[in-house]
Write an enzyme that holds these catalytic residues in place. Structure first.
Site, PDB file in Angstrom:
ATOM      1  N   SER A   1     -10.720  -3.496   4.792  1.00 48.12           N
ATOM      2  CA  SER A   1      -9.405  -2.865   4.647  1.00 48.12           C
ATOM      3  C   SER A   1      -8.995  -2.246   5.973  1.00 48.12           C
ATOM      4  CB  SER A   1      -9.482  -1.768   3.586  1.00 48.12           C
ATOM      5  OG  SER A   1      -8.302  -1.005   3.570  1.00 48.12           O
TER       6      SER A   1
ATOM      7  N   ASP B   1      -7.673 -10.074   1.481  1.00 48.20           N
ATOM      8  CA  ASP B   1      -8.052  -9.303   2.680  1.00 48.20           C
ATOM      9  C   ASP B   1      -9.390  -9.783   3.263  1.00 48.20           C
ATOM     10  OD1 ASP B   1      -5.862  -7.717   3.041  1.00 48.20           O
ATOM     11  OD2 ASP B   1      -6.743  -5.871   2.300  1.00 48.20           O
TER      12      ASP B   1
ATOM     13  N   THR C   1       0.796  -1.228   0.000  1.00 47.27           N
ATOM     14  CA  THR C   1       0.000   0.000   0.000  1.00 47.27           C
ATOM     15  C   THR C   1       0.837   1.291   0.000  1.00 47.27           C
ATOM     16  OG1 THR C   1      -1.608  -1.303   1.236  1.00 47.27           O
ATOM     17  CG2 THR C   1      -2.013   1.022   1.170  1.00 47.27           C
TER      18      THR C   1
ATOM     19  N   GLY D   1       0.751  -0.156   5.223  1.00 48.25           N
ATOM     20  CA  GLY D   1       1.302  -1.067   6.231  1.00 48.25           C
ATOM     21  C   GLY D   1       0.370  -2.165   6.706  1.00 48.25           C
TER      22      GLY D   1
HETATM   23  N1  GLY Z   1      -4.479  -4.036   1.470  1.00 41.59           N
HETATM   24  C1  GLY Z   1      -4.322  -3.324   2.639  1.00 41.59           C
HETATM   25  C2  GLY Z   1      -5.610  -2.888   3.225  1.00 41.59           C
HETATM   26  O1  GLY Z   1      -6.545  -2.657   2.488  1.00 41.59           O
HETATM   27  O2  GLY Z   1      -5.717  -2.792   4.405  1.00 41.59           O
END
Ligand code: GLY
Length: 595
Positions: free
Chosen positions: A458, A433, A393, A480
Site C-alpha cells: 500500500s 495493488d 481511499t 490518492g
Molecule cells: N489502495 C491504495 C493504497 O493502498 O495505497
C-alpha cells in the site's frame, strides 16, 4: 537559452543552503514522550457527516478509537467511492500516557487460491484492462478494516463495542443527502461497470437509471443491518451469512475470485510498534509494511535532512530538492517494499542515515539526476516493480480530550472498489495493488508479487509527528494512490521546514516525482492531462506558479501539468499553548472540527 540561464541563476543564487547543509545528526533517535492532555478533542475527516459522527462519539465519552469506528462506519455510507466495511486500512495510534505509538494493519489479504499473474490476459500476457482487473472477483481480498478497528478498540475503547455504530445505523435508515463529490464520482463511473452489479445498479442509480444526483436522499437499510450484525459480532463480515454473501459475489463472473470461508476465518489484523525516525529535531511515525508510506515518506525526509529546506523555502530550489528526494524514495519503495510475512524488507537499511546521505549526494542543485534507480541499501536482489496503483481511499484523524491520537488511512482501492455490492457495502479491489507481473524482464522475482494469503503493498501513509521533546505535534495523511506519499511528505516539509500552518501546508501545490515524471498542480494548465480517474481538483487554485514550473523545466525535469490532484489531506496540530487546530483539504469536502 536566456531562459535557461535565468533559471540556473535563480537557483544558484538561492543555493547557499544546498552548498552547506546542516549536518544530519547521526546519533539522533526517535523521541516519543508523554503529552499533556489537550482537554478538548478534534476530528478531521473527508465528509462533514463523518466528522459529526466522530464528534458525537467524543461528546458521549468515547475515545479517539471509538470515534474512529463511527467515522469509518459513516464514511462507508456517505463516501462509498473511497472506503468502507468491505475494505482495509492502516491506523497509527499515539498513546500519550504510555508514550507509545502503535501501527495497526487491517490490510486486505489474498485468498489461498490467489495466483501469481492472475491479472494478466492469457493471450497477450499483458495486464488486462483497468476495469477488467478492478471489476474482477480476483481483485477482492479479505476485508480487514473493521476487525482492525476492533483490535484497537480492545486496547483503547471507552464505549462498549457497537455503541459507536448507532449514529451510522440511524443515518443509513433515515437517509443522507448525496454529496457533490459522491454524485460526481457516480456520474464519472456510470459509463463503465458500476451498473453491472444489480445491487450497485439499484443503489447508485435512480429508478430512471440516472446517476444519483447531488442532494438526493439516499437510505441504505442493508447497510444498517450489516452494522447491526457487526455490533453483535465484530467478525460478522468474516463468518456466517455475510461472509457467504461476500464469497458468492466474489465468485461471480467476470473473472471469478477464489475467496473462501477458510480465508476469511484465518484473517487477523496485525499490531506492531509504529515506524519512527527522526527528521531534524522532530520524530515522524508511520505505518509498517505492507504499507510503503511510512518508509517512503521517512525516506524523502531523511534525504531532505541533508539540505537546508528552510533556507530553500517554497521556491524552485525547494521543490527541486523535494522532487529529487521523492524520485529516489519512490524508486526504493517500488523495488523493496512488500508484505514482510513473505519477503524480507530492508526497512532499517532503507532509512539508515548514512545510506540516505549517499542518496542525497546524488542530488545536484542545478540539474536533475539523469536516471534515478533504486539504491542497494542491504545487498538485496529484487525485481523491478510492476504495480499499477489507482487513486482512491480516504484519510481521517482524531485526537480525544486525553490526547489519544488516531491517524488512519482507509480504502477499498479504486473508486467504488470492485463495484460489486453486498448487503449495502462495496467489495474492495485491493489485490490490484499487487504487481501484475511475478518477475521483471531479467527474470528476477518482484517483492510485491501475488501470493496466497499475502497482503498487497500500500502507499497509505498515516503519520504522527512529534516535537523536539517527543510531545505530540501533528497528524497528517491523505488518500490518492501512490501519490499519497508525496501529498503527505509535502505537508511535513510545509509545517516543519517552511513554517506553514496546517491549512497552508495542505494547500501547497501537490508535486509528485515518480518514474521520471514530475507531475504537479500548476496554475498554468497549458498541457493539462485529466485522464486519470480520481483527478480534477486543485490545479488552478493551488497550483505552482509558472515561474517555478518553468524553472523546474529549465533544470531538466520532465514536467506534466496535472489537471488536478485530489489529495484529501487532514491534519490536527497541537499549538504551543496545547490547544488543537485542524486542516481539511479543500480539494475534497472534509472538515476539521472540535466537539
Ligand atoms: N489502495 C491504495 C493504497 O493502498 O495505497
Amino acid at each position: 537559452m536566456k531562459y535557461l540561464f535565468l533559471t540556473t541563476a535563480i537557483l544558484l543564487a538561492g543555493c547557499k543552503g544546498v552548498e552547506s547543509p546542516p549536518a544530519a545528526d547521526d546519533s539522533a533517535a526517535p523521541k516519543i514522550a508523554a503529552t499533556p492532555a489537550p482537554k478538548t478533542g478534534m476530528v478531521a475527516a473527508a465528509n462533514p457527516l463523518a466528522t459529526q459522527a466522530g464528534l458525537k462519539v467524543l461528546r458521549d465519552g468515547g475515545s479517539a478509537v471509538d470515534a474512529a469506528i463511527a467515522v469509518q462506519a459513516t464514511l462507508g455510507l456517505v463516501e462509498p467511492q473511497s472506503s468502507g466495511l468491505g475494505g482495509g486500512a492502516f491506523m497509527v495510534v499515539y498513546d500519550p500516557k504510555a508514550a507509545k505509538v502503535w501501527a495497526y494493519d487491517g490490510r486486505e489479504e489474498a485468498p489461498s487460491g490467489a495466483a501469481a499473474e492472475m491479472f494478466l490476459d492469457a493471450e497477450t500476457g499483458r495486464p488486462r484492462s483497468y476495469f477488467q482487473r478492478t471489476g474482477s472477483g480476483q481483485a477482492t481480498g479479505t476485508p480487514g478494516a473493521i476487525v482492525m478497528l476492533h483490535m484497537a478498540h480492545q486496547d483503547y475503547g471507552n464505549l462498549d463495542w457497537g455503541a459507536q455504530l448507532a449514529g451510522s445505523i440511524k443515518l443509513a435508515e433515515e437517509g443522507f443527502r448525496v454529496s457533490p463529490r459522491m454524485a460526481g464520482m457516480v456520474t464519472r463511473m456510470a459509463p463503465y461497470i458500476l451498473k453491472n452489479d444489480p445491487e450497485a445498479r439499484a443503489y447508485f442509480f435512480t429508478d430512471d437509471g440516472e446517476p444519483l444526483p447531488e442532494g438526493f436522499l439516499r437510505d441504505n437499510q442493508p447497510y444498517a443491518d450489516t452494522l447491526r450484525a457487526i455490533a453483535e459480532n465484530p467478525r460478522a463480515l468474516l463468518e456466517g451469512d455475510i461472509a457467504r454473501d461476500i464469497i458468492a459475489k466474489v465468485a461471480a463472473e467476470p473473472f471469478p475470485g477464489t475467496l473462501t470461508l477458510a480465508d476469511m476465518a484465518a484473517y487477523q489484523p496485525r499490531k506492531t510498534e509504529a515506524l519512527c525516525t527522526p527528521y531534524r529535531a522532530h520524530t515522524v511515525c508511520g505505518a509498517q509494511p505492507p504499507a510503503s508510506g511510512g518508509i517512503a515518506v521517512q525516506s524523502i525526509l531523511g534525504t531532505l535532512e541533508n539540505f537546508d529546506m528552510s533556507a530553500a523555502g517554497n521556491s524552485a530550489e525547494g521543490w527541486h530538492l523535494f522532487a529529487e528526494a521523492s524520485f529516489l524514495a519512490y524508486a526504493d519503495r517500488d523495488k523493496y517494499v512488500a508484505d514482510t510475512n513473505f519477503v524480507e524488507v530492508p526497512v532499517a537499511a532503507m532509512l539508515d542515515k548514512a545510506y540516505l546521505k549517499s542518496r542525497a549526494d546524488l542530488i545536484r542543485p542545478n540539474a536533475v539526476i539523469a536516471d534515478v534507480k533504486a539504491g542497494d541499501p542491504a545487498g538485496f536482489l529484487q525485481g523491478q516493480d510492476a504495480t499499477p496503483d489507482t487513486p482512491g481511499t480516504s484519510h481521517f484523524t482524531i485526537v480525544d480530550k486525553d490526547g489519544l491520537t488516531v491517524s488512519m488511512t482507509t480504502t477499498i482501492e479504486g473508486p467504488f472498489g470492485s463495484q460489486r455490492m453486498v448487503r449495502g457495502f462495496l467489495l474492495n479491489n485491493e489485490l490490484t495493488d499487487f504487481s501484475a507481473y511475478e518477475k521483471d524482464s531479467d527474470g528476477v522475482l518482484i517483492a510485491n508479487r501475488v501470493a496466497p494469503r499475502k497482503r498487497p503493498r500500500s502507499s497509505m501513509s498515516p503519520a504522527i509527528v512529534f516535537d523536539r521533546d517527543g510531545e505530540f505535534l501533528f497528524t497528517t495523511g491523505s488518500p490518492g494512490g501512490n501519490s499519497i506519499i508525496a501529498y503527505t511528505a509535502k505537508t511535513i516539509v510545509g509545517i516543519l521546514d517552511w513554517d506553514l500552518s496546517p491549512q497552508e501546508a495542505i494547500e501547497l501545490p501537490n508535486v509528485i516525482a515518480r518514474n521520471g515524471t514530475l507531475r504537479m498542480e500548476a496554475q498554468n494548465l497549458r498541457d493539462a492531462e485529466t485522464d486519470e480517474l480520481d483527478r480534477g481538483a486543485g490545479a488552478k487554485e493551488f497550483g505552482l506558479a509558472e515561474d517555478i514550473v518553468s524553472a523546474l523545466e529549465g533544470l531538466g525535469h520532465k514536467v506534466r501539468r496535472s489537471g488536478g490532484e485530489t489529495s484529501g489531506l487532514h491534519i490536527i496540530y497541537r499549538q504551543a499553548d496545547g490547544s488543537l487546530i485542524g486542516g481539511a483539504d479543500p480539494r475534497r469536502e472534509g472538515t476539521a472540527e472540535k466537539p
